[in-house]
Design a protein around this motif. Structure first.
Motif, PDB file in Angstrom:
ATOM      1  N   GLN A 338       1.145  -1.181   0.139  1.00  0.00           N
ATOM      2  CA  GLN A 338       0.098  -0.154  -0.092  1.00  0.00           C
ATOM      3  C   GLN A 338       0.973   1.564   0.008  1.00  0.00           C
ATOM      4  O   GLN A 338       0.964   1.764  -1.437  1.00  0.00           O
ATOM      5  CB  GLN A 338      -0.887   0.239   1.061  1.00  0.00           C
ATOM      6  N   ALA A 339       2.066   0.825   1.219  1.00  0.00           N
ATOM      7  CA  ALA A 339       3.073   2.031   0.798  1.00  0.00           C
ATOM      8  C   ALA A 339       3.410   2.667  -0.236  1.00  0.00           C
ATOM      9  O   ALA A 339       3.914   3.511  -0.843  1.00  0.00           O
ATOM     10  CB  ALA A 339       3.839   2.303   2.435  1.00  0.00           C
ATOM     11  N   ALA A 340       3.843   1.227  -1.305  1.00  0.00           N
ATOM     12  CA  ALA A 340       4.753   1.420  -2.408  1.00  0.00           C
ATOM     13  C   ALA A 340       3.632   1.855  -3.341  1.00  0.00           C
ATOM     14  O   ALA A 340       3.901   3.738  -3.716  1.00  0.00           O
ATOM     15  CB  ALA A 340       5.441   0.112  -2.571  1.00  0.00           C
ATOM     16  N   ILE A 341       2.802   1.379  -3.046  1.00  0.00           N
ATOM     17  CA  ILE A 341       1.250   1.862  -4.424  1.00  0.00           C
ATOM     18  C   ILE A 341       1.452   3.381  -4.134  1.00  0.00           C
ATOM     19  O   ILE A 341       1.720   4.476  -5.195  1.00  0.00           O
ATOM     20  CB  ILE A 341       0.178   1.524  -4.541  1.00  0.00           C
ATOM     21  N   ALA A 342       1.113   4.145  -3.024  1.00  0.00           N
ATOM     22  CA  ALA A 342       0.860   5.322  -2.534  1.00  0.00           C
ATOM     23  C   ALA A 342       1.752   6.255  -3.131  1.00  0.00           C
ATOM     24  O   ALA A 342       2.016   7.232  -3.761  1.00  0.00           O
ATOM     25  CB  ALA A 342       0.636   5.821  -0.891  1.00  0.00           C
ATOM     26  N   ARG A 343       3.266   5.952  -3.511  1.00  0.00           N
ATOM     27  CA  ARG A 343       4.622   6.929  -3.782  1.00  0.00           C
ATOM     28  C   ARG A 343       4.882   6.464  -5.213  1.00  0.00           C
ATOM     29  O   ARG A 343       5.731   7.666  -5.888  1.00  0.00           O
ATOM     30  CB  ARG A 343       5.384   6.573  -2.422  1.00  0.00           C
ATOM     31  N   SER A 344       4.255   5.562  -6.092  1.00  0.00           N
ATOM     32  CA  SER A 344       4.461   5.271  -7.591  1.00  0.00           C
ATOM     33  C   SER A 344       3.542   6.162  -8.374  1.00  0.00           C
ATOM     34  O   SER A 344       2.700   6.071  -8.138  1.00  0.00           O
ATOM     35  CB  SER A 344       4.528   3.944  -7.449  1.00  0.00           C
ATOM     36  N   ASP A 345       4.253   6.281  -9.524  1.00  0.00           N
ATOM     37  CA  ASP A 345       3.888   6.702 -10.583  1.00  0.00           C
ATOM     38  C   ASP A 345       2.759   5.585 -11.333  1.00  0.00           C
ATOM     39  O   ASP A 345       2.889   4.728 -11.094  1.00  0.00           O
ATOM     40  CB  ASP A 345       4.956   6.936 -11.908  1.00  0.00           C
ATOM     41  N   ARG A 346       2.062   6.262 -12.506  1.00  0.00           N
ATOM     42  CA  ARG A 346       1.278   5.241 -12.010  1.00  0.00           C
ATOM     43  C   ARG A 346       1.397   3.627 -12.669  1.00  0.00           C
ATOM     44  O   ARG A 346       0.986   2.345 -12.030  1.00  0.00           O
ATOM     45  CB  ARG A 346      -0.237   5.548 -13.277  1.00  0.00           C
ATOM     46  N   GLU A 347       2.547   3.873 -13.527  1.00  0.00           N
ATOM     47  CA  GLU A 347       2.709   2.547 -14.438  1.00  0.00           C
ATOM     48  C   GLU A 347       3.564   1.283 -13.488  1.00  0.00           C
ATOM     49  O   GLU A 347       3.593   0.201 -13.203  1.00  0.00           O
ATOM     50  CB  GLU A 347       3.936   2.671 -15.626  1.00  0.00           C
ATOM     51  N   VAL A 348       3.909   2.252 -12.527  1.00  0.00           N
ATOM     52  CA  VAL A 348       4.686   1.178 -11.246  1.00  0.00           C
ATOM     53  C   VAL A 348       3.700   1.271 -10.819  1.00  0.00           C
ATOM     54  O   VAL A 348       4.076  -0.696  -9.729  1.00  0.00           O
ATOM     55  CB  VAL A 348       5.913   1.991 -10.835  1.00  0.00           C
ATOM     56  N   ALA A 349       2.654   1.528  -9.892  1.00  0.00           N
ATOM     57  CA  ALA A 349       1.277   1.180  -8.980  1.00  0.00           C
ATOM     58  C   ALA A 349       0.523  -0.045  -9.482  1.00  0.00           C
ATOM     59  O   ALA A 349      -0.019  -0.325  -8.938  1.00  0.00           O
ATOM     60  CB  ALA A 349       0.654   2.914  -9.074  1.00  0.00           C
ATOM     61  N   GLU A 350       0.842   0.350 -10.749  1.00  0.00           N
ATOM     62  CA  GLU A 350      -0.304  -1.230 -11.793  1.00  0.00           C
ATOM     63  C   GLU A 350       0.545  -2.132 -11.574  1.00  0.00           C
ATOM     64  O   GLU A 350      -0.151  -2.699 -10.896  1.00  0.00           O
ATOM     65  CB  GLU A 350      -0.765  -0.584 -13.204  1.00  0.00           C
ATOM     66  N   LEU A 351       1.605  -2.357 -11.488  1.00  0.00           N
ATOM     67  CA  LEU A 351       2.262  -3.394 -11.554  1.00  0.00           C
ATOM     68  C   LEU A 351       2.162  -3.703  -9.987  1.00  0.00           C
ATOM     69  O   LEU A 351       2.001  -4.828  -9.461  1.00  0.00           O
ATOM     70  CB  LEU A 351       4.151  -3.308 -11.033  1.00  0.00           C
ATOM     71  N   LEU A 352       2.660  -3.387  -8.940  1.00  0.00           N
ATOM     72  CA  LEU A 352       2.225  -3.326  -7.959  1.00  0.00           C
ATOM     73  C   LEU A 352       0.585  -3.696  -7.250  1.00  0.00           C
ATOM     74  O   LEU A 352       0.391  -5.037  -6.566  1.00  0.00           O
ATOM     75  CB  LEU A 352       2.934  -2.068  -6.660  1.00  0.00           C
ATOM     76  N   ARG A 353      -0.306  -3.206  -7.683  1.00  0.00           N
ATOM     77  CA  ARG A 353      -1.774  -3.579  -7.450  1.00  0.00           C
ATOM     78  C   ARG A 353      -1.811  -5.390  -7.861  1.00  0.00           C
ATOM     79  O   ARG A 353      -2.116  -5.526  -7.167  1.00  0.00           O
ATOM     80  CB  ARG A 353      -2.199  -2.984  -8.563  1.00  0.00           C
ATOM     81  N   ALA A 354      -1.200  -5.142  -9.059  1.00  0.00           N
ATOM     82  CA  ALA A 354      -1.173  -6.918  -9.500  1.00  0.00           C
ATOM     83  C   ALA A 354      -1.196  -7.744  -8.566  1.00  0.00           C
ATOM     84  O   ALA A 354      -1.093  -9.021  -8.843  1.00  0.00           O
ATOM     85  CB  ALA A 354      -0.480  -6.832 -10.953  1.00  0.00           C
ATOM     86  N   GLY A 355      -0.024  -7.461  -7.545  1.00  0.00           N
ATOM     87  CA  GLY A 355      -0.089  -7.735  -6.438  1.00  0.00           C
ATOM     88  C   GLY A 355       0.762  -8.946  -6.342  1.00  0.00           C
ATOM     89  O   GLY A 355       0.565  -9.851  -5.728  1.00  0.00           O
ATOM     90  N   ASP A 356       1.405  -9.948  -7.506  1.00  0.00           N
ATOM     91  CA  ASP A 356       2.788 -11.102  -7.440  1.00  0.00           C
ATOM     92  C   ASP A 356       3.730 -10.528  -6.710  1.00  0.00           C
ATOM     93  O   ASP A 356       4.892 -11.400  -6.510  1.00  0.00           O
ATOM     94  CB  ASP A 356       2.505 -11.878  -8.305  1.00  0.00           C
TER      95      ASP A 356
END
Ligand code: NAD
Length: 361
Positions: A338-356
């Motif tokens: 969650q903390a990583a998504i909050a500080r990332s740009d769109r592309e990186v956040a999308e990868l992090l949301r993918a959850g693996d």
């Protein structure tokens, strides 16, 4: 930017402090790597490191200028707080990074870096130099011969008078030192941790402001346990800087003094000393593994998706100690994501949301 695998690899060393200089000499020792540029934000630091070695190479204060020169890899030997920025810039420039430990100070920063590595397709890894020694390899092999340790212990007792920032840290032992033992435990057990219970404290005679001692018990996947007992304010009968180790397995027990003495005893049989191999150790071995990975090798033990577990062992221990309760690694990674998504740009956040992340590499 990539060079042919059979040519000498150009390495930009970022950070010309104590470890940066040790790395320069490690890189220069190999026939197939050379330092092509040095960067340090302190004016003159890179220049003096180059001059001491008789090298006529770019010595810069700006990272971007160095990255624009191109290289086959970056060696990140800056202070931990700068690791994410320096490694991210190199990955975005398409240059693989081998970083001093900790790969980043926090799990959420490590996840950002892992996602960026995946997004760019550029390799990054931490050098955990204490997992490469003849002693630890012999200890691991002895335990494997007995069926693998189900109960692993280390005791680390040292008494350094550093002065400076470590004396002021809130968690000097756990945050600045214990990652070595934790990473060694992951190596020895060939498994990842599931939960930890940790207590940190500061003995009355301690010369540190924060907690200089800790007791932690980790449960690993498969049910094995790793117990860590450590102190940085233990005068008298100190252990080696690798601690001293004991592992119990189905068919016997092995011990390692943290240096060169490995003893093993099968259930029915005498205790015997285990011979050591002659492979390379420490920084040389970490660099060897990384160079092999650049040339297509696959077993990069400090690769970011794997190494993040060692960072997580530190963070989970600190959280457990604060809470006075066991902490699960699933929770640590969920919070970090969650903390990583909050500080990332769109592309990186999308990868992090993918959850693996970090579970697949
Ligand atoms: N593997 C080991 O046994 C071991 C031992 C000591 C330190 N370390 C690790 O090595 C790293 C460096 O530690 P050190 O003792 O060499 O520290 P140091 O303070 O001696 O050197 C760090 C250098 O990085 C420079 N720097 C900081 N931010 C920078 C940036 N953004 N760009 C360029 N340069 C920057 C500083 O000016 C300094 O010269 C740390 O991550 C530390 O944890 C590992």
């Amino acid at each position: 930017m990539g060079r042919q695998p059979d040519l000498v690899k150009d390495v930009i060393v970022v950070g010309a402090g104590t470890m940066g200089r040790v790395w320069m000499d490690t890189i220069a020792r190999r026939g197939d790597t050379r330092v092509s540029a040095i960067v340090d934000l302190v004016p003159g630091a890179a220049r003096s490191a180059a001059r001491e070695r008789g090298w006529d190479i770019p010595a810069l204060t700006g990272l971007d200028e160095a990255l624009n020169l191109g290289a086959d890899m970056v060696l990140n030997a800056t202070v931990p707080e700068a690791h994410l920025d320096v490694s991210s810039a190199a990955l975005r420039a398409g240059i693989p990074v081998l970083s001093e430990k900790p790969v980043t100070p926090t799990v959420h920063e490590a996840l950002v870096l892992a996602a960026l590595s995946r997004l760019t397709g550029v390799l990054t890894a931490a050098s955990q130099s204490r997992r490469y020694s003849a002693g630890i390899r012999a200890f691991k092999e002895a335990l494997a011969g007995f069926g693998g340790a189900a109960q692993l212990h280390t005791r680390f007792f040292q008494n350094p008078r550093f002065g400076g920032f470590r004396d002021q840290m809130e968690h000097p032992l756990l945050v600045d030192m214990a990652i070595h033992s934790f990473d060694q435990a992951r190596f020895l057990l060939d498994a990842e941790p599931e939960s930890v219970y940790c207590e940190e404290f500061n003995p009355g005679w301690s010369w540190y402001r924060g907690a200089a001692s800790a007791e932690a018990v980790f449960r690993f996947e498969g049910g094995s346990r790793f117990a860590y007992t450590g102190s940085w304010c233990a005068d008298g009968l100190t252990t080696s800087w690798n601690g001293e180790w004991r592992g119990s397995a189905a068919a016997g027990t092995a011990t390692w003094d943290g240096e060169t003495e490995v003893l093993a005893q099968r259930r029915t049989g005498p205790a015997a000393s285990v011979g050591l191999g002659a492979e390379s150790e420490g920084l040389d071995a970490a660099l060897e593994e990384f160079v092999a990975a650049l040339d297509g090798g696959s077993d990069l033990s400090g690769e970011i998706h794997r190494n993040v577990w060692s960072v997580a062992m530190v963070e989970a221990s600190v959280t457990s100690s604060r809470r006075g309760a066991p902490v699960s690694f699933a929770e640590v990674f969920d919070d970090a994501r969650q903390a990583a998504i909050a500080r990332s740009d769109r592309e990186v956040a999308e990868l992090l949301r993918a959850g693996d992340l970090p579970f697949a590499s």
